[in-house]
Scaffold this motif. Sequence first.
Motif, PDB file in Angstrom:
ATOM      1  N   GLU A 673       0.799  -1.215   0.000  1.00 40.11           N
ATOM      2  CA  GLU A 673       0.000   0.000   0.000  1.00 40.11           C
ATOM      3  C   GLU A 673       0.842   1.280   0.000  1.00 40.11           C
ATOM      4  O   GLU A 673       0.290   2.381   0.103  1.00 40.11           O
ATOM      5  CB  GLU A 673      -0.924   0.021   1.219  1.00 40.11           C
ATOM      6  CG  GLU A 673      -1.945  -1.101   1.245  1.00 40.11           C
ATOM      7  CD  GLU A 673      -2.934  -0.987   0.085  1.00 40.11           C
ATOM      8  OE1 GLU A 673      -3.144   0.139  -0.410  1.00 40.11           O
ATOM      9  OE2 GLU A 673      -3.491  -2.019  -0.322  1.00 40.11           O
ATOM     10  N   ALA A 674       2.146   1.130  -0.101  1.00 42.66           N
ATOM     11  CA  ALA A 674       3.015   2.314  -0.135  1.00 42.66           C
ATOM     12  C   ALA A 674       2.925   3.001  -1.501  1.00 42.66           C
ATOM     13  O   ALA A 674       2.637   2.364  -2.525  1.00 42.66           O
ATOM     14  CB  ALA A 674       4.456   1.919   0.163  1.00 42.66           C
ATOM     15  N   LEU A 675       3.180   4.282  -1.507  1.00 41.04           N
ATOM     16  CA  LEU A 675       3.124   5.056  -2.753  1.00 41.04           C
ATOM     17  C   LEU A 675       4.401   4.884  -3.559  1.00 41.04           C
ATOM     18  O   LEU A 675       5.472   4.588  -3.013  1.00 41.04           O
ATOM     19  CB  LEU A 675       2.920   6.550  -2.439  1.00 41.04           C
ATOM     20  CG  LEU A 675       1.583   6.957  -1.836  1.00 41.04           C
ATOM     21  CD1 LEU A 675       1.613   8.440  -1.503  1.00 41.04           C
ATOM     22  CD2 LEU A 675       0.433   6.660  -2.783  1.00 41.04           C
ATOM     23  N   LYS A 676       4.279   5.124  -4.856  1.00 41.55           N
ATOM     24  CA  LYS A 676       5.454   5.112  -5.714  1.00 41.55           C
ATOM     25  C   LYS A 676       6.303   6.361  -5.449  1.00 41.55           C
ATOM     26  O   LYS A 676       5.800   7.384  -4.979  1.00 41.55           O
ATOM     27  CB  LYS A 676       5.014   5.080  -7.177  1.00 41.55           C
ATOM     28  CG  LYS A 676       4.301   3.803  -7.566  1.00 41.55           C
ATOM     29  CD  LYS A 676       3.904   3.844  -9.045  1.00 41.55           C
ATOM     30  CE  LYS A 676       3.165   2.566  -9.436  1.00 41.55           C
ATOM     31  NZ  LYS A 676       2.755   2.577 -10.856  1.00 41.55           N
ATOM     32  N   PRO A 677       7.604   6.294  -5.741  1.00 37.54           N
ATOM     33  CA  PRO A 677       8.471   7.466  -5.482  1.00 37.54           C
ATOM     34  C   PRO A 677       8.022   8.728  -6.217  1.00 37.54           C
ATOM     35  O   PRO A 677       8.186   9.832  -5.708  1.00 37.54           O
ATOM     36  CB  PRO A 677       9.843   7.008  -5.972  1.00 37.54           C
ATOM     37  CG  PRO A 677       9.801   5.520  -5.895  1.00 37.54           C
ATOM     38  CD  PRO A 677       8.386   5.132  -6.177  1.00 37.54           C
ATOM     39  N   GLU A 678       7.433   8.552  -7.392  1.00 38.40           N
ATOM     40  CA  GLU A 678       6.996   9.734  -8.154  1.00 38.40           C
ATOM     41  C   GLU A 678       5.858  10.478  -7.479  1.00 38.40           C
ATOM     42  O   GLU A 678       5.623  11.660  -7.744  1.00 38.40           O
ATOM     43  CB  GLU A 678       6.565   9.317  -9.555  1.00 38.40           C
ATOM     44  CG  GLU A 678       5.424   8.328  -9.570  1.00 38.40           C
ATOM     45  CD  GLU A 678       5.078   7.852 -10.976  1.00 38.40           C
ATOM     46  OE1 GLU A 678       4.020   7.222 -11.128  1.00 38.40           O
ATOM     47  OE2 GLU A 678       5.867   8.124 -11.896  1.00 38.40           O
ATOM     48  N   LEU A 679       5.133   9.800  -6.561  1.00 41.48           N
ATOM     49  CA  LEU A 679       4.079  10.448  -5.794  1.00 41.48           C
ATOM     50  C   LEU A 679       4.534  10.837  -4.396  1.00 41.48           C
ATOM     51  O   LEU A 679       4.136  11.883  -3.877  1.00 41.48           O
ATOM     52  CB  LEU A 679       2.860   9.520  -5.701  1.00 41.48           C
ATOM     53  CG  LEU A 679       2.158   9.163  -7.013  1.00 41.48           C
ATOM     54  CD1 LEU A 679       1.033   8.166  -6.750  1.00 41.48           C
ATOM     55  CD2 LEU A 679       1.596  10.403  -7.691  1.00 41.48           C
ATOM     56  N   SER A 680       5.350  10.026  -3.786  1.00 44.61           N
ATOM     57  CA  SER A 680       5.735  10.279  -2.394  1.00 44.61           C
ATOM     58  C   SER A 680       6.793  11.376  -2.263  1.00 44.61           C
ATOM     59  O   SER A 680       6.846  12.062  -1.237  1.00 44.61           O
ATOM     60  CB  SER A 680       6.260   8.991  -1.753  1.00 44.61           C
ATOM     61  OG  SER A 680       7.403   8.515  -2.462  1.00 44.61           O
ATOM     62  N   ARG A 681       7.619  11.553  -3.263  1.00 42.46           N
ATOM     63  CA  ARG A 681       8.707  12.524  -3.157  1.00 42.46           C
ATOM     64  C   ARG A 681       8.309  13.939  -3.597  1.00 42.46           C
ATOM     65  O   ARG A 681       9.078  14.864  -3.430  1.00 42.46           O
ATOM     66  CB  ARG A 681       9.896  12.058  -3.996  1.00 42.46           C
ATOM     67  CG  ARG A 681      10.569  10.816  -3.435  1.00 42.46           C
ATOM     68  CD  ARG A 681      11.709  10.372  -4.317  1.00 42.46           C
ATOM     69  NE  ARG A 681      12.324   9.148  -3.790  1.00 42.46           N
ATOM     70  CZ  ARG A 681      13.321   8.484  -4.405  1.00 42.46           C
ATOM     71  NH1 ARG A 681      13.800   8.946  -5.556  1.00 42.46           N
ATOM     72  NH2 ARG A 681      13.812   7.389  -3.866  1.00 42.46           N
ATOM     73  N   ARG A 682       7.140  14.083  -4.132  1.00 43.77           N
ATOM     74  CA  ARG A 682       6.668  15.399  -4.564  1.00 43.77           C
ATOM     75  C   ARG A 682       5.898  16.079  -3.459  1.00 43.77           C
ATOM     76  O   ARG A 682       5.222  15.421  -2.652  1.00 43.77           O
ATOM     77  CB  ARG A 682       5.780  15.283  -5.804  1.00 43.77           C
ATOM     78  CG  ARG A 682       6.520  14.950  -7.081  1.00 43.77           C
ATOM     79  CD  ARG A 682       5.545  14.992  -8.243  1.00 43.77           C
ATOM     80  NE  ARG A 682       6.178  14.723  -9.516  1.00 43.77           N
ATOM     81  CZ  ARG A 682       5.541  14.758 -10.691  1.00 43.77           C
ATOM     82  NH1 ARG A 682       4.248  15.052 -10.720  1.00 43.77           N
ATOM     83  NH2 ARG A 682       6.173  14.501 -11.810  1.00 43.77           N
ATOM     84  N   SER A 683       5.980  17.423  -3.457  1.00 45.97           N
ATOM     85  CA  SER A 683       5.198  18.197  -2.486  1.00 45.97           C
ATOM     86  C   SER A 683       3.751  18.304  -2.961  1.00 45.97           C
ATOM     87  O   SER A 683       3.404  17.964  -4.096  1.00 45.97           O
ATOM     88  CB  SER A 683       5.810  19.584  -2.306  1.00 45.97           C
ATOM     89  OG  SER A 683       5.724  20.318  -3.523  1.00 45.97           O
ATOM     90  N   ALA A 684       2.892  18.795  -2.066  1.00 48.30           N
ATOM     91  CA  ALA A 684       1.468  18.917  -2.382  1.00 48.30           C
ATOM     92  C   ALA A 684       1.248  19.933  -3.510  1.00 48.30           C
ATOM     93  O   ALA A 684       0.417  19.702  -4.407  1.00 48.30           O
ATOM     94  CB  ALA A 684       0.703  19.328  -1.136  1.00 48.30           C
TER      95      ALA A 684
END
Length: 752
Positions: A673-684
Amino acid sequence: MKARRNKKQLPSFRKLLKTSKVKLENKLKNKQFKQQSTLKKYRKEQRKLRQAVKDAVSKKPIPLEDPKDKRRGKRIERKEEEEEEALPLDMMDEDDLQLMKDLGQRASFLTRDLSSSEPVHTKKRKHERIIDKYEKIPRTLQTSPEKELIHLLPIKDKSGIIPQTREKPVIDSNKDEEDQEEEMELEEEIIEDPVRELTIEEHLIERRKKLQEKKLHIAALASAILSDPESNIKKLKELRSMLMEQDPDVAVTVRKLVIVSLMELFKDITPSYKIRPLTEAEKSTKMRKETQKLREFEEGLVSQYKFYLENLEQMVKDWKQRKLKKSNVVSLKAYKGLAEVAVKSLCELLVALPHFNFHNNIIVLIVPLMNDMSKSIIEICIKLEVKKDTEDINKPKKFMTFKEKRKTLSRMQRKWKKAEEKLERELREAEASESTEKKLKLHTETLNIVFVTYFRILKKAQRSPLLPAVLEGLAKFAHLINVEFFDDLLVVLHTLIESGDLSYQESLHCVQTAFHILSGQGDVLNIDPMKFYTHLYKTLFKLHAGATNEGVETVLQCLDVMLTKRRKQVSQQRALAFIKRLCTLALHVLPNSSIGILATTRILMHTFPKTDLLLDNESQGSGVFLPELDEPEYCNAQNTALWELHALRRHYHPVVQRFASHLIAGAPSEGSEALKPELSRRSAAELFEAYSMAAMTFNPPVESSNSKVKSKVLQGDSFLNEDLNQLINRHCNEVVTQSPLDFTKYLETSLQ
């Protein structure tokens, strides 16, 4: 004796060469003017003469009056007058009566034959008077125009002075009329010949030829100016005159080419210093030829540069006013293209020639265009690279390496080169230190002026249309404000919010400014910002949920400054209330806004780990959750759950589904259920911009439904039910019995 030498010497060849060109030009102009004036006078006289001849020909000769055609009334009156004046016959002598009869029998002026010029009485009488002689002279009708006489110099003779005259030659009017008729016929023939219309291909070929000729002419003028600017400075005027190209086929293209060509020429030939006007004393002093030539070049350059900038300004004004000129060469649609090229040239001149004349005038012209209605003009004006220094524009020379010196230079040249490079390094260091000091001083003065303007609007013009821009500017530059102004500024911002006159967008800027102040040097101040938290919590449900997405990006920035960066000053109750309200808000906004809000919720759950109790259905503590309460500290958010995430799991956007599933699982950093790096490393804020639908595109793109398995083609019977097919077959197979149709019995029964 020796002949005396003539003291008056002939002028030498050098003195003859010193004759001013201006005098020669003036003589030539005077000669041409005299020739033109004499030619004009001659044409005017000829025109008057022709008109006089035409008038004389057009007049009809006046015939002599016939006494028989006279009016009867006039004859009666004349007879009455004669009877009154005449003496009665009985009072006349016989001799007088006989004389009157004899006179009546003679031929008078009225009874004579006008065709004969001979008098009736050949015998002369001595007692004839002058009137009788005049009456005997034959009269002729004046059918031809009188001949004009030219008076010549008189001749003196023994008898006296004899005047001399000569007849002026009369131009035959018939010949003039024939010439005019021939000219009219030729003109009619020329007009009657119709001009053949060109096809589209021929018109394009003709346009290419014209454009190629204009390009060659521009290139020739530009190369001549670049080769020798001081001698060919007058050709700048010729090139600038092409800005008024009148050929409608190539006018727009030629004008654009001339604008760009002149811009590049001025960038190349302009000196690295500002040219000031000469004083009266400097003009009166004598100077060398080289100095005089340089001054003429500088004056011509400044004047042509000024006229060029005025032409560019006029192009921008024509586009803003949207009025066609009398020539009607350029259409209204082409005005925008010319204005864009003009603005771009002005911007490049502003960057390339910051030291030269009219620099401030260019700034005054460009700054209002930064707020223009056209986005292309705004982008051109905003992307000025004015921050670049002269070092960035004129890059310093690279020093030679040791290998290059050894290959190309001798031992003595290497020593000289080493000394030169050392001196250049020292000069650069001195210039760099001086330039940084100037920059700091200039930036400080600029900031002081800007903040004084901001504070004046905040205090004295709170209902001004400039207030949104002031609040946005304060939010951007709040970290540069002096600490002494923080207390007063926070009080002013709070009063603005409480007044209720601001829109939710402006109030968000006030909140953002306040927390930018408190997050920097404002940490030293002992100020409770609870009222700003309450206002943001209240404003979240007022955001625009439509296509504009107004305020969402500002809210994301405020949440980052208020909750994440001030985690130590934020209570758990406040964090729970904001997370609950953000998840509720994510149900109502567009996908990119939902993704940004869910990304902020994920960060808050990581920043405040105890907020995971919202994922449990069991309530924690006493009280009931009050969603309508605007106080985040007292709404009892610990007694609710994030049921909104289950609804967001069925969202039509796949990224929203992924974030909802990730938050339901507790926002893990590892696992399925963890996010991919392309989603988790970006700010809101970055995710909000990345998944924006402003360009009418869906991110990620929708896959096309092209199934590889071909479906079987169904026939007509396969669409029907089996029972229905059997019923149809049975009715179709039955033998039809033909019975006579008798409609009369049905008619009778209906009549009865």
